[in-house]
Design an enzyme around this catalytic site. Structure first.
Site, PDB file in Angstrom:
ATOM      1  N   CYS A 168       0.839  -1.191   0.000  1.00 36.57           N
ATOM      2  CA  CYS A 168       0.000   0.000   0.000  1.00 36.57           C
ATOM      3  C   CYS A 168       0.883   1.253   0.000  1.00 36.57           C
ATOM      4  CB  CYS A 168      -0.948  -0.088   1.200  1.00 36.57           C
ATOM      5  SG  CYS A 168      -2.351   1.029   1.189  1.00 36.57           S
ATOM      6  N   THR A 169       0.537   2.237   0.813  1.00 36.79           N
ATOM      7  CA  THR A 169       1.289   3.492   0.822  1.00 36.79           C
ATOM      8  C   THR A 169       2.634   3.379   1.542  1.00 36.79           C
ATOM      9  OG1 THR A 169       0.039   4.231   2.756  1.00 36.79           O
ATOM     10  CG2 THR A 169      -0.760   4.935   0.590  1.00 36.79           C
TER      11      THR A 169
END
Length: 197
Positions: A109-110
């Site tokens: 993800c981030t």
């Protein structure tokens, strides 16, 4: 003693599934025959880490010298989580140091924004959660539309559940398709989307 040590680095505001999903995949991989030890770690000694949805986790210790360092995401669009650790700078530096020392570095993800801030993604193929794609491109990464991107010593995954697929791909890459398939069966999870290798 396991041949490979995987450490998943936690920080306040990390997304639960980004870290716990791969942790379970790796633990099941070890039960299926992978010579892999997995630890949940923090940069500094702490009793508990609070995740983005309120889960409180007791880490196994502090970041060591792992063969695989996995960075979860969480909180890029808010003031906490990944945004806070990128702004603070210590975690990106630590990730860059482990990479320079020879560790394979992965993000879910981030978490890719931590890798980007650590200087690991410039000119390299990578992916992150859709909310951070423009920001990742601004850090000179070559954003690839794939669920998992494997660039050898750097692996990145898209948002949240893509971490399961990254972890399964890592098991397959390092320990063979049979181990990964056994874990998929155990967890009743079917990988989807592309792995760009």
């Amino acid at each position: 003693m396991a041949d490979l040590l995987a450490e998943i680095v936690l920080f306040d505001g990390f997304d639960e599934l980004d870290a716990i999903g791969p942790y379970e995949v790796f633990q099941n991989g070890a039960q299926a025959g992978a010579s892999l030890e997995t630890r949940l770690v923090t940069l500094e000694e702490t009793a508990l880490v609070t995740a983005s949805h309120g889960l409180r986790v007791e880490p196994d210790g502090t970041l060591g010298e792992p063969d695989l360092l996995l960075v979860p995401g969480g909180g890029w669009t808010t003031a906490g989580g990944v945004r806070a650790v990128v702004d603070e700078g210590t975690l990106p530096d630590a990730v860059g140091e482990r990479s320079a020392a020879g560790a394979t570095v992965a993000s879910v993800c981030t978490g890719a924004m931590v890798l980007a801030a650590g200087g690991l993604l410039e000119g390299r193929p990578a992916i992150t959660h859709q909310v951070a794609v423009d920001d990742l491109e601004a850090h000179a990464a070559d954003v690839i539309d794939a669920r998992v991107v494997d660039d050898g010593d750097v692996l990145t995954a898209g948002g949240v559940t893509a971490g399961l697929d990254l972890a399964l791909w890592f098991l397959e890459r390092e320990f063979g398709a049979a181990v990964a398939a056994a874990v998929e069966t155990e967890m009743e999870h079917e990988r989807r989307g592309a792995v760009v290798d």
